[in-house]
Design a protein around this motif. Structure first.
Motif, PDB file in Angstrom:
ATOM      1  N   UNK A 244       0.816  -1.216   0.000  1.00 41.58           N
ATOM      2  CA  UNK A 244       0.000   0.000   0.000  1.00 41.58           C
ATOM      3  C   UNK A 244       0.847   1.262   0.000  1.00 41.58           C
ATOM      4  N   UNK A 245       1.951   1.254   0.768  1.00 38.83           N
ATOM      5  CA  UNK A 245       2.779   2.464   0.846  1.00 38.83           C
ATOM      6  C   UNK A 245       3.602   2.690  -0.417  1.00 38.83           C
ATOM      7  N   UNK A 246       3.602   1.700  -1.327  1.00 39.73           N
ATOM      8  CA  UNK A 246       4.344   1.843  -2.581  1.00 39.73           C
ATOM      9  C   UNK A 246       3.400   1.992  -3.771  1.00 39.73           C
ATOM     10  N   UNK A 247       2.152   2.347  -3.491  1.00 38.77           N
ATOM     11  CA  UNK A 247       1.117   2.415  -4.523  1.00 38.77           C
ATOM     12  C   UNK A 247       1.566   3.310  -5.689  1.00 38.77           C
ATOM     13  N   UNK A 248       1.647   2.717  -6.883  1.00 37.77           N
ATOM     14  CA  UNK A 248       2.166   3.428  -8.047  1.00 37.77           C
ATOM     15  C   UNK A 248       1.285   4.606  -8.441  1.00 37.77           C
ATOM     16  N   UNK A 249      -0.021   4.414  -8.385  1.00 35.14           N
ATOM     17  CA  UNK A 249      -0.923   5.498  -8.802  1.00 35.14           C
ATOM     18  C   UNK A 249      -0.838   6.677  -7.828  1.00 35.14           C
ATOM     19  N   UNK A 250      -0.764   6.381  -6.532  1.00 37.14           N
ATOM     20  CA  UNK A 250      -0.653   7.469  -5.566  1.00 37.14           C
ATOM     21  C   UNK A 250       0.628   8.267  -5.771  1.00 37.14           C
ATOM     22  N   UNK A 251       1.706   7.560  -6.056  1.00 32.41           N
ATOM     23  CA  UNK A 251       2.967   8.260  -6.286  1.00 32.41           C
ATOM     24  C   UNK A 251       2.891   9.149  -7.530  1.00 32.41           C
ATOM     25  N   UNK A 252       2.138   8.683  -8.557  1.00 32.09           N
ATOM     26  CA  UNK A 252       1.975   9.474  -9.787  1.00 32.09           C
ATOM     27  C   UNK A 252       1.104  10.710  -9.534  1.00 32.09           C
ATOM     28  N   UNK A 253       0.268  10.648  -8.514  1.00 38.13           N
ATOM     29  CA  UNK A 253      -0.643  11.753  -8.231  1.00 38.13           C
ATOM     30  C   UNK A 253       0.108  13.052  -7.930  1.00 38.13           C
ATOM     31  N   UNK A 254       1.280  12.932  -7.299  1.00 33.83           N
ATOM     32  CA  UNK A 254       2.056  14.134  -7.002  1.00 33.83           C
ATOM     33  C   UNK A 254       2.373  14.922  -8.270  1.00 33.83           C
ATOM     34  N   UNK A 255       2.761  14.200  -9.316  1.00 31.08           N
ATOM     35  CA  UNK A 255       3.083  14.859 -10.577  1.00 31.08           C
ATOM     36  C   UNK A 255       1.837  15.500 -11.188  1.00 31.08           C
ATOM     37  N   UNK A 256       0.694  14.811 -11.097  1.00 34.22           N
ATOM     38  CA  UNK A 256      -0.557  15.339 -11.651  1.00 34.22           C
ATOM     39  C   UNK A 256      -0.927  16.648 -10.964  1.00 34.22           C
ATOM     40  N   UNK A 257      -0.863  16.660  -9.634  1.00 31.83           N
ATOM     41  CA  UNK A 257      -1.203  17.885  -8.900  1.00 31.83           C
ATOM     42  C   UNK A 257      -0.222  18.999  -9.243  1.00 31.83           C
ATOM     43  N   UNK A 258       1.053  18.665  -9.347  1.00 33.00           N
ATOM     44  CA  UNK A 258       2.049  19.671  -9.710  1.00 33.00           C
ATOM     45  C   UNK A 258       1.774  20.286 -11.070  1.00 33.00           C
ATOM     46  N   UNK A 259       1.397  19.452 -12.041  1.00 32.96           N
ATOM     47  CA  UNK A 259       1.090  19.965 -13.377  1.00 32.96           C
ATOM     48  C   UNK A 259      -0.116  20.904 -13.349  1.00 32.96           C
ATOM     49  N   UNK A 260      -1.120  20.550 -12.554  1.00 28.46           N
ATOM     50  CA  UNK A 260      -2.309  21.395 -12.460  1.00 28.46           C
ATOM     51  C   UNK A 260      -2.000  22.708 -11.761  1.00 28.46           C
ATOM     52  N   UNK A 261      -1.150  22.658 -10.758  1.00 27.85           N
ATOM     53  CA  UNK A 261      -0.742  23.905 -10.097  1.00 27.85           C
ATOM     54  C   UNK A 261       0.031  24.799 -11.077  1.00 27.85           C
ATOM     55  N   UNK A 262       0.889  24.187 -11.888  1.00 26.10           N
ATOM     56  CA  UNK A 262       1.633  24.962 -12.883  1.00 26.10           C
ATOM     57  C   UNK A 262       0.686  25.630 -13.875  1.00 26.10           C
ATOM     58  N   UNK A 263      -0.461  24.987 -14.121  1.00 27.29           N
ATOM     59  CA  UNK A 263      -1.466  25.559 -15.024  1.00 27.29           C
ATOM     60  C   UNK A 263      -2.401  26.527 -14.298  1.00 27.29           C
ATOM     61  N   UNK A 264      -2.023  26.898 -13.064  1.00 33.02           N
ATOM     62  CA  UNK A 264      -2.734  27.896 -12.265  1.00 33.02           C
ATOM     63  C   UNK A 264      -4.130  27.445 -11.850  1.00 33.02           C
ATOM     64  N   UNK A 265      -4.284  26.163 -11.555  1.00 32.59           N
ATOM     65  CA  UNK A 265      -5.522  25.660 -10.949  1.00 32.59           C
ATOM     66  C   UNK A 265      -5.336  25.673  -9.434  1.00 32.59           C
ATOM     67  N   UNK A 266      -5.974  26.610  -8.774  1.00 33.69           N
ATOM     68  CA  UNK A 266      -5.802  26.728  -7.325  1.00 33.69           C
ATOM     69  C   UNK A 266      -6.709  25.774  -6.554  1.00 33.69           C
ATOM     70  N   UNK A 267      -7.931  25.555  -7.051  1.00 35.69           N
ATOM     71  CA  UNK A 267      -8.899  24.706  -6.358  1.00 35.69           C
ATOM     72  C   UNK A 267      -9.199  23.497  -7.248  1.00 35.69           C
ATOM     73  N   UNK A 268      -8.809  22.337  -6.767  1.00 41.46           N
ATOM     74  CA  UNK A 268      -8.890  21.095  -7.543  1.00 41.46           C
ATOM     75  C   UNK A 268      -9.928  20.178  -6.911  1.00 41.46           C
ATOM     76  N   UNK A 269     -10.799  19.654  -7.732  1.00 43.05           N
ATOM     77  CA  UNK A 269     -11.787  18.674  -7.302  1.00 43.05           C
ATOM     78  C   UNK A 269     -11.243  17.280  -7.598  1.00 43.05           C
ATOM     79  N   UNK A 270     -11.289  16.377  -6.615  1.00 42.44           N
ATOM     80  CA  UNK A 270     -10.767  15.029  -6.810  1.00 42.44           C
ATOM     81  C   UNK A 270     -11.825  14.013  -6.376  1.00 42.44           C
ATOM     82  N   UNK A 271     -12.038  13.004  -7.218  1.00 46.69           N
ATOM     83  CA  UNK A 271     -13.055  11.989  -6.947  1.00 46.69           C
ATOM     84  C   UNK A 271     -12.421  10.627  -6.693  1.00 46.69           C
ATOM     85  N   UNK A 272     -13.006   9.904  -5.753  1.00 46.93           N
ATOM     86  CA  UNK A 272     -12.769   8.470  -5.607  1.00 46.93           C
ATOM     87  C   UNK A 272     -14.096   7.821  -5.253  1.00 46.93           C
ATOM     88  N   UNK A 273     -14.231   6.570  -5.618  1.00 45.89           N
ATOM     89  CA  UNK A 273     -15.498   5.893  -5.352  1.00 45.89           C
ATOM     90  C   UNK A 273     -15.627   5.414  -3.905  1.00 45.89           C
TER      91      UNK A 273
END
Length: 942
Positions: free
Chosen positions: A671-700
């Motif tokens: 669980x602590x090595x979850x590949x998708x969770x680790x990739x999430x950091x890059x996704x959030x960083x890219x969105x911040x670079x695109x000046x998205x201050x408020x991000x909506x995130x969904x999980x089921x």
């Protein structure tokens, strides 16, 4: 002054008019020369309490005609029927004359008896008695006429008694001559029929001479002193600047629908404004299916009609039906956009937006305006339908939930409980608005069923289906479709082939594709579906903008699919799911469907997060979960979408607990090595670079949500969680308000928590896991890609694992969606309804989707229309500057009221009771205040 000068509401009750004697009864009687009244019970105490009005009627030379109920003994009724006794004799044998006036030995009753006998003795009041076998006379209406011939009629629950006018909670509708035949005339005609004893099943008789003699003998010789001492409420030449001003305001709002649009805290887009104009005139009832795409403001279209009807006093009883999760959203939208404070009702209470709660009515839905959950009404359907009475307006949100079961099978197709309820309810309301972005879930029959609710006497769903079939018809089939069209267009001027009865001519025309195509287009343009359905897509809205009809920006959706490769260990976990299910549950007496359901649960959890998968395995092992009810404690709403009742009821407990615990331990280690969770950091960083201050995130899943929230907070992000259970805590609005104030943050939601929320203050969305129903993805995107989104491009990021069944299916779905991007029609919702079984059963997605497309080729966009928006601007009789003027000028607020400006368009207003409220006339401030400011609509006690 006359009845025509009175500023009358269309509906009076003890909520909007606590003093109904001063607010209605006295003003009517004071102008009257005729007062005709039917009532179950009568006392003159109401006339005493309204003595100023009663004195005015007498001074005007007026007359009262009264019909009231009086039952007689069963033996006397039998004698009456046998012809052994006349009606007057029946009354004499059953009642003493005092019974007619319900006397009691107290001072008020002595005054009541004195007034009643004097009115009869002077010929001012004529009383007749209704005899009804075996029940009662329960009519309650009145007609008042003044010396100029102006008339006012009322009907409702009100008896001609003091308690009826004062202490009871009563409701009556009021009409005048301007309302004409549909309203006032039936009340007038009914009274005349009754008074002349021409009603069926009822005898209406004059007082026997013996009674009149008793009454005249006991009547006072002079005018009762209570009439001599009470002056008129207001001399005819008296004026009051404040009351005249607000009377004109209310009159304008009642008579001019554009004034409603000009005085609400919401602005309408062109398609919403056109819809409002179409239905502003109450003479043409609004019965429509509003099927706009997600995020295009269906709530505003329904809400503005409701507000218009309330201002017109033509919504004395209205109901909003919505899924339970959406009731609070509706309550907030009505308050924030239209200043309508509607309670949410259930079996025990009425709850308002500010938290106020009152005991429920009896029955609970017996209130003028309410919001109720669809699920609760369906559970109580028989009692609801049998006791709800008639409605003026019903609004049904997410109307696609009223649908068929086994919709693809003509022999097994049956309406679900909600649709069965709507079949009964649709006939009990004058106006009906059905709201849904996806009126077809499985096939077109569901759309036709919804249209049938709007016009129960029109086409049924089978007739709709035959009319819109694409196959070239033969002569007989053509005649069938033509006759349907004629039935719905009896006065429409038709082209030649639609008028022809010559089979040879029809056959020749059917062989001419160009001619028939034009004829069919003409028929579809004027068919009922176009009249009953309003549908706008984002493409249509963009066309409005291109044609200069819309200034507001239309956001563009930019979707990025982020495919993630599992590590070798994660891949091994995924591949072993079938082995685990077979090893732990395979030898139990479970159906293949139930085993497939468990595999689905495990695969979806792993597709979400390794942590959620591990938690699911451990809970399944430790809890035992011996039956479907115990399994339900483990499942989320996202799971329950996957199995029907027979599948979940067949679930059983685990056979090999140790095997399941071992699998759980392996997942926990990763669980602590979850590949998708680790990739999430890059996704959030890219969105911040695109000046998205408020991000909506969904999980089921809630497990994934908690795990992600802890991780993201540890990484320094501000995280706000919304999940299903907090809907009952009432703090969702506070969390969202706090989140909006943050300079940046992540709003982490589960599916159920985000239902019906408007989250356009977020400018990007991340789908951390992918639901197996692709229409859920569209609903998620619609939270931010909607009216009010100021960013020109909204970014949507989808995260999912490569080379899984989900990935294969979604690649096929994505291709299909892209192929039909300009012809949306039925495909997306139909794919959504079928894709889950395709994934679960391991079928080839491309082949199965081709089969689905072949079965369901109706394009709902055949019913779309690009309408020209009226170029003329609003010219309302009342605007917000008129509403605001009394706050700035002395003398236009009622006596004892005051207003103090506290900055801009905000005031503190104090009424004559000393109650102070902060009000505003600025729409933006009002919406952002979320209930802390009141929208100014004038004095709140008028």
């Amino acid at each position: 002054m006359s009845l025509a000068d009175l500023d009358l509401k269309r509906v009076y009750n003890h909520s909007n008019c606590p003093d109904m004697i001063a607010g209605l009864y006295e003003p009517l009687l004071g102008e009257a020369v005729r007062y005709d009244r039917t009532t179950y019970t009568f006392t003159a105490k109401g006339l005493i309490a309204a003595a100023a009005g009663t004195a005015g009627l007498i001074r005007n030379g007026g007359r009262i005609r009264l019909i009231c109920d009086h039952t007689v003994r069963s033996d006397v009724l039998q004698a009456l029927h046998d012809g052994q006794i006349q009606a007057e004799g029946a009354l004499l044998q059953s009642h003493s004359w005092e019974d007619l006036f319900l006397t009691q030995p107290d001072e008020l009753n002595r005054d009541h008896l004195e007034l009643a006998t004097w009115l009869v003795a002077e010929g001012i009041m004529d009383v007749k008695v209704a005899l009804r076998d075996p029940s009662i006379f329960h009519a309650k209406s009145g007609i008042v006429e003044d010396e100029e011939g102006n008339r006012v009629a009322f009907s409702g629950s009100l008896n001609e008694t003091l308690s009826g006018w004062t202490t009871n909670w009563e409701s009556i509708k009021v009409f005048n001559d301007r309302d004409g035949l549909p309203y006032l005339e039936p009340t007038e005609l009914e009274f005349q029929i009754l008074w002349n004893d021409r009603a069926t099943g009822l005898r209406v008789i004059s007082l026997p001479k013996l009674y009149r003699d008793y009454i005249v003998e006991r009547a006072p010789s002079s005018t009762p002193k209570l009439l001599r001492l009470r002056p008129r409420l207001r001399p005819k030449n008296e004026t009051n600047a404040s009351s005249d001003y607000w009377r004109n305001i209310r009159k304008s709002l009642r008579e001019d629908p554009d004034s409603t649009a000009a005085t609400i805290p919401a602005s309408l887009w062109p398609h919403q404004e056109r819809f409002r104009r179409q239905h502003a005139d109450a003479g043409a009832p609004a019965r429509r299916l509003i099927a706009d795409e997600v995020g295009l403001g269906k709530t505003l279209q329904a809400g503005v009609i409701l507000k218009t009807r309330l201002n017109q006093s033509l919504a004395s009883k209205a109901l909003i039906i919505a899924p339970k999760a959406a009731t609070k959203q509706w309550q907030g939208e009505l308050l924030m956009k239209f200043a309508i404070d509607a309670p949410i009702i259930d079996a025990s209470s009425k709850t308002y937006r500010d938290g106020r709660s009152e005991p429920a009515a009896e029955p609970p839905w017996d209130v003028p305006l309410a919001i109720a959950s669809q699920q609760w009404l369906v559970r109580n359907v028989d009692r609801f339908i049998n006791t709800c009475g008639e409605y003026d307006l019903i609004i049904c949100d997410e109307a696609h939930r009223a649908r068929f079961r086994d919709v693809d099978d003509d022999t097994r197709r049956q309406p679900n409980q909600y649709l069965r309820m709507m079949y009964r309810l649709c006939r009990k309301t004058r106006e009906l608005l059905l709201l849904t972005a996806t009126p077809m879930q499985m096939n077109e029959m569901e759309l036709w069923a919804l249209l049938g609710l709007l016009d129960p006497e029109g086409w049924n769903e089978y007739e709709y289906r035959r009319f819109y079939q694409d196959e070239v018809p033969d002569v007989q089939e053509w005649k069938f479709r033509r006759d349907l069209w004629r039935r719905s267009n009896p006065t429409e001027r038709a082209p030649g082939v639609l008028n022809s009865e010559n089979d040879d001519f029809i056959a020749s025309m059917l062989r001419d594709p160009a001619s028939m195509s034009q004829t069919i287009a003409t028929m579809e343009k004027t068919a009922p579906a176009r009249r009953l359905m309003s549908r706008h897509t984002r493409q249509l809205i963009r066309e409005y903008r291109e044609r200069g009809l819309l200034d507001a920006p239309i956001p563009t959706r930019q979707v990025k699919d982020t495919v993630i490769t599992m590590t070798a260990e994660e891949r091994a976990l995924y591949e072993r799911i079938t082995e685990i299910v077979d090893g732990c549950y395979g030898d139990r007496d479970m159906s293949l469907q139930s085993l497939g359901f468990i595999r689905t649960i495990f695969r979806k959890r792993l597709g979400s997060s390794t942590y959620a998968y591990a938690r699911t395995l451990r809970n399944a092992a430790e809890r035992g979960l011996e039956d479907g009810d115990e399994w339900a404690t483990l499942l989320d709403d996202a799971d329950l979408d996957e199995g029907d009742e027979s599948t979940t009821s067949g679930l059983q407990g685990v056979r090999n607990v140790d095997f399941l615990l071992k699998a759980a331990s392996e997942a926990e280690r990763l669980a602590d090595q979850d590949t998708k969770r680790n990739r999430l950091n890059q996704v959030i960083g890219d969105l911040r670079d695109a000046e998205h201050s408020h991000i909506l995130m969904f999980t089921q899943f809630r497990d994934t949500q908690k795990w992600l929230a802890d991780y993201l907070r540890g990484a320094g992000h501000h995280v706000t969680e919304l999940y299903g259970q907090d809907r009952a805590e009432g703090d969702r609005g506070e969390r969202l308000a706090s989140f909006r104030k943050e300079s940046q943050g992540i709003l982490l939601c589960t599916e159920t928590a985000s239902e019906s929320l408007n989250l356009q203050f977020c400018t990007a969305a991340v789908n951390y896991d992918i639901p197996w129903n692709p229409m859920t993805l569209e609903q998620r995107a619609g939270r931010i890609d909607r009216i009010g989104q100021v960013r020109p491009v909204v970014d949507i990021v989808n995260l999912y694992y490569e080379d899984t069944a989900e990935h294969d299916a979604y690649r096929a779905v994505d291709r299909r969606f892209r192929e039909i991007i300009d012809n949306v029609g039925a495909y997306p919702p139909i794919i959504a309804a079928n894709i889950q079984s395709i994934i679960r059963d391991g079928e080839d997605p491309d082949a199965e989707l081709e089969k689905i497309a072949a079965r369901n080729d109706f394009d709902i966009n055949r019913l779309n229309a690009l309408w020209d928006h009226p170029n003329d601007s609003l010219n309302p009789k009342v605007s917000m500057s008129d509403m605001e003027r009394p706050l700035r000028e002395l003398g236009l607020l009622p006596d004892g009221w005051s207003a103090t400006n506290i900055g801009g368009k905000h005031w503190e207003v104090t009424d004559h009771h000393g109650i102070t409220r902060r009000v505003t006339t600025d729409a933006d401030s009002y919406e952002s205040a979320d209930g802390r400011l009141r929208w100014w609509e004038g004095p709140w006690d008028q």
